[in-house]
Enzyme design. Structure first.
Site, PDB file in Angstrom:
ATOM      1  N   ASP A 263       0.847  -1.201   0.000  1.00  0.00           N
ATOM      2  CA  ASP A 263       0.000   0.000   0.000  1.00  0.00           C
ATOM      3  C   ASP A 263       0.878   1.246   0.000  1.00  0.00           C
ATOM      4  O   ASP A 263       2.071   1.181   0.286  1.00  0.00           O
ATOM      5  CB  ASP A 263      -0.947  -0.001   1.210  1.00  0.00           C
TER       6      ASP A 263
ATOM      7  N   GLU B 234      -0.062  -1.485   5.639  1.00  0.00           N
ATOM      8  CA  GLU B 234       0.998  -1.103   6.585  1.00  0.00           C
ATOM      9  C   GLU B 234       0.870   0.358   6.986  1.00  0.00           C
ATOM     10  O   GLU B 234       1.146   0.723   8.129  1.00  0.00           O
ATOM     11  CB  GLU B 234       2.370  -1.350   5.946  1.00  0.00           C
TER      12      GLU B 234
HETATM   13 ZN   LIG Z   1       6.819   2.129   4.043  1.00  0.00          ZN
END
Ligand SMILES: [Zn+2]
Length: 383
Positions: A82, A144
């Site tokens: 992401d 994340e």
């Molecule tokens: Zn990163």
């Protein structure tokens, strides 16, 4: 079998062209499925066994584990798929169109950190026809940048298993073996409003907050005396009082106040212990029976991370890069891998200064040296 995959540059083009923004704002939040499907297809062509693991209740947020070879040791090359949201008007070029200018590849995620995957695949290509003694695993995670839900799901599943992991976050090709953790917390104090002319008509939440803040600052001082790690630019744990809201008028007793603060603990300070201590100390500082104090995390938080300086992974990475292992000021998924008993370092081709910025880029001069470092690590831990 035909083992042709797109070139490194073409792979990065396709990854950047597949939007996968993570955001706490649901209007901006996207899945990462397209990114892991691309990676999975290329790795399958190269002979990896590919598993896509959607997060529970979120079919468009997907972790990918791609494994070459078998065994219970081996090496994981890990990254998140992401990106953060982008400031459209501030980019010189389309953030989703990889563009080369001034020996740099510009694009959203080029450095943080879609750019790591084509390099890992390039390094892996040198090994696909060799008999591996231990597996090589390429791991791609979801979410994340916001919740770390991808990494949490892996810990829950106890997968993947390996001896070592390299997280390819931007570290300027220097091995990193430590970072601080982060937690963000709220204290909410409820009293009773009333006319200010008679304090007995209410219970003042702001005055109680004064006691709570005094206790927090005292606790911060104690932590900073107790914990010190010279491996960090700021060697002590920090606590920042970030915002406060409460009350409405000078002539009313303040009925409610909320404070939000963050804590950045050093390795060795577990979030659960810190939260237990905060809870106990805040409640003992505000013990008026007419006042209710509630203390709660704003999100789960991320643990600090430390990999032993003497471990083989650190030593090998130091030798291959020519840099001694250090610390960074940002959090990563590394503590989740440590949690699964895997020796872990953070080491990637990009620079954190370009991450989360308009005109994010990866310098072309980083690509070959980083692929060489990854080849060295694979040879050491998988051959
Ligand atoms: Zn990163």
């Amino acid at each position: 079998m035909d083992k042709t995959v797109p070139s490194l540059r073409q792979q990065l083009e396709q990854l950047v062209a597949s939007p996968s923004v993570s955001a706490t704002d649901p209007k901006l939040d996207m899945g990462n499925r397209r990114v892991v499907e691309l990676l999975g297809a290329w790795l399958e062509t190269l002979g990896f066994n590919v598993e896509l693991m959607p997060l529970e209740g979120q079919p468009d947020k997907v972790n990918m584990i791609a494994t070459l070879g078998t065994g219970d040791g081996g090496l994981i090359l890990a990254g998140h798929t992401d990106t953060v949201p982008y400031d459209d008007g501030l980019w010189q070029s389309d953030p989703f169109k990889l563009e080369e200018r001034d020996n740099r590849l510009y694009g959203l995620g080029s450095t943080d950190m879609k750019g790591f995957f084509p390099l890992a695949i390039e390094a892996a290509k040198s090994f696909v026809d060799k008999p591996l003694q231990q597996p090589l695993i390429i791991l791609a995670t979801a979410d994340e940048e916001t919740s770390m839900a991808g990494a949490r799901a892996l810990v829950e599943a106890g997968r993947p298993k390996a001896r070592c992991a390299v997280v390819g976050e931007p570290t300027g090709m220097k091995p990193i073996r430590m970072h601080k953790g982060v937690m963000m917390e709220a204290v909410r104090i409820t009293g009773h409003s009333g006319h200010s002319s008679n304090p007995a008509l209410g219970a003042n939440a702001l005055e109680a907050m004064h006691s709570a803040i005094g206790e927090l600052l005292k606790l911060r001082g104690e932590w900073q005396n107790r914990y010190n790690n010279p491996g960090f630019a700021v060697p002590v744990p920090t606590m920042n009082l970030g915002c406060i809201h409460g009350g409405d008028n000078p002539n009313r007793i303040c009925g409610f106040a909320e404070l939000q603060f963050d804590v950045r603990p050093l390795p060795g300070m577990a979030l659960a212990d810190l939260r237990a201590e905060l809870d106990r100390r805040l409640h003992s500082a505000v013990s008026d029976e007419k006042i209710r104090l509630e203390y709660a995390p704003l999100f789960l938080g991320t643990e600090a991370f430390e990999q032993d300086a003497q471990s083989e992974l650190v030593k090998v990475a130091e030798k291959l890069t020519g840099h001694s292992a250090g610390s960074v000021a940002f959090g990563t998924e590394a503590p989740y891998f440590k949690d699964m008993g895997i020796d872990t370092i953070v080491l990637g081709p990009g620079d954190i200064d370009q991450a989360h910025q308009p005109d994010e880029y990866l310098g072309l001069e980083r690509i070959e040296p980083m692929v060489d470092v990854l080849r060295g690590l694979i040879a050491k831990f998988c051959l």
